[in-house]
Write an enzyme that holds these catalytic residues in place. Structure first.
Site, PDB file in Angstrom:
ATOM      1  CG  ASN A   1      43.722  55.436 127.972  1.00  0.00           C
ATOM      2  OD1 ASN A   1      42.513  55.383 128.142  1.00  0.00           O
ATOM      3  ND2 ASN A   1      44.433  56.520 128.217  1.00  0.00           N
TER       4      ASN A   1
ATOM      5  CG  HIS B   1      50.301  53.822 131.591  1.00  0.00           C
ATOM      6  ND1 HIS B   1      50.818  53.220 130.461  1.00  0.00           N
ATOM      7  CD2 HIS B   1      49.468  54.789 131.162  1.00  0.00           C
ATOM      8  CE1 HIS B   1      50.328  53.818 129.391  1.00  0.00           C
ATOM      9  NE2 HIS B   1      49.496  54.768 129.773  1.00  0.00           N
TER      10      HIS B   1
ATOM     11  CD  GLU C   1      49.232  59.439 123.222  1.00  0.00           C
ATOM     12  OE1 GLU C   1      49.966  59.944 124.100  1.00  0.00           O
ATOM     13  OE2 GLU C   1      48.440  60.094 122.524  1.00  0.00           O
TER      14      GLU C   1
ATOM     15  CG  HIS D   1      45.964  57.259 132.787  1.00  0.00           C
ATOM     16  ND1 HIS D   1      46.645  58.359 132.289  1.00  0.00           N
ATOM     17  CD2 HIS D   1      46.082  56.299 131.840  1.00  0.00           C
ATOM     18  CE1 HIS D   1      47.139  58.068 131.095  1.00  0.00           C
ATOM     19  NE2 HIS D   1      46.814  56.826 130.796  1.00  0.00           N
TER      20      HIS D   1
ATOM     21  NE  ARG E   1      52.806  65.233 142.015  1.00  0.00           N
ATOM     22  CZ  ARG E   1      51.800  64.790 142.768  1.00  0.00           C
ATOM     23  NH1 ARG E   1      50.693  64.349 142.209  1.00  0.00           N
ATOM     24  NH2 ARG E   1      51.904  64.787 144.086  1.00  0.00           N
TER      25      ARG E   1
ATOM     26  CB  ILE F   1      55.068  64.476 131.388  1.00  0.00           C
ATOM     27  CG1 ILE F   1      56.182  65.491 131.293  1.00  0.00           C
ATOM     28  CG2 ILE F   1      54.455  64.194 130.024  1.00  0.00           C
ATOM     29  CD1 ILE F   1      57.398  64.993 130.542  1.00  0.00           C
TER      30      ILE F   1
HETATM   31  P1  5GP Z   1      48.361  56.447 127.406  1.00  0.00           P
HETATM   32  O1  5GP Z   1      47.819  57.335 126.303  1.00  0.00           O
HETATM   33  O2  5GP Z   1      49.396  55.477 126.899  1.00  0.00           O
HETATM   34  O3  5GP Z   1      47.287  55.821 128.237  1.00  0.00           O
HETATM   35  O4  5GP Z   1      49.066  57.430 128.423  1.00  0.00           O
HETATM   36  C1  5GP Z   1      50.423  57.768 128.358  1.00  0.00           C
HETATM   37  C2  5GP Z   1      50.611  58.890 129.366  1.00  0.00           C
HETATM   38  O5  5GP Z   1      51.990  59.027 129.598  1.00  0.00           O
HETATM   39  C3  5GP Z   1      50.089  60.247 128.856  1.00  0.00           C
HETATM   40  O6  5GP Z   1      49.110  60.750 129.766  1.00  0.00           O
HETATM   41  C4  5GP Z   1      51.351  61.111 128.808  1.00  0.00           C
HETATM   42  O7  5GP Z   1      51.115  62.450 129.191  1.00  0.00           O
HETATM   43  C5  5GP Z   1      52.285  60.388 129.767  1.00  0.00           C
HETATM   44  N1  5GP Z   1      53.706  60.529 129.464  1.00  0.00           N
HETATM   45  C6  5GP Z   1      54.275  60.391 128.230  1.00  0.00           C
HETATM   46  N2  5GP Z   1      55.610  60.569 128.322  1.00  0.00           N
HETATM   47  C7  5GP Z   1      55.874  60.805 129.637  1.00  0.00           C
HETATM   48  C8  5GP Z   1      57.093  61.033 130.361  1.00  0.00           C
HETATM   49  O8  5GP Z   1      58.203  61.074 129.823  1.00  0.00           O
HETATM   50  N3  5GP Z   1      56.979  61.236 131.708  1.00  0.00           N
HETATM   51  C9  5GP Z   1      55.762  61.213 132.336  1.00  0.00           C
HETATM   52  N4  5GP Z   1      55.770  61.438 133.657  1.00  0.00           N
HETATM   53  N5  5GP Z   1      54.608  60.980 131.702  1.00  0.00           N
HETATM   54  C10 5GP Z   1      54.669  60.772 130.359  1.00  0.00           C
END
Ligand code: 5GP
Ligand code: ZN
Length: 115
Positions: free
Chosen positions: A86, A99, A94, A101, A30, A32
């Protein structure tokens, strides 16, 4: 595994996460900070920085997609869902371990906000 990578550390069990599905090659947990009623991240256990790198490893890419579909089934997203990768600065990435989503559980609105 890359020691400095947050999601490699989740795969290794060094950082806790709420895991909803696991295969030999993928982990799903899940988000966070969920952006929808269901928001699960599906990752390959091997480090690939982004979807471009993942695409160069077709077996891993197929496993991530299959796991995303399984998560949608397990989460009961019968009315539909989105799978989002993303990528890079314009994509708002980020965390640089690829990953998917998997988001759903309610109508998600337009695909993108208009600029
Ligand atoms: P991005 O912006 O790279 O596509 O998405 C990164 C996702 O990782 C974000 O939706 C963020 O909430 C999630 N995320 C960041 N740090 C953690 C973490 O320590 N644990 C979990 N479960 N999700 C994380
Ligand atoms: Zn990693």
């Amino acid at each position: 595994m890359e020691n400095s990578c947050l999601f490699c550390r989740i795969v290794a069990g060094e950082i806790p996460a709420t895991i909803v599905h696991r295969t030999e090659s993928t982990v799903a947990f899940r988000d966070i900070d969920p952006k929808a009623p269901t928001h699960v991240l599906v990752i390959p256990v091997t480090h690939h920085a982004n979807v471009t790198e993942l695409a160069a490893d077709p077996a891993a890419a197929a496993d991530v997609l299959a796991a995303a579909a399984k998560v949608a089934e397990l989460e009961g997203l019968d009315e539909g869902f989105r799978v989002i990768f993303n990528t890079g600065a314009h994509g708002g990435q980020e965390v640089f371990h690829v990953h998917a989503h998997v988001v759903g559980g309610a109508p998600l609105g337009p695909m993108l906000s208009r600029q």
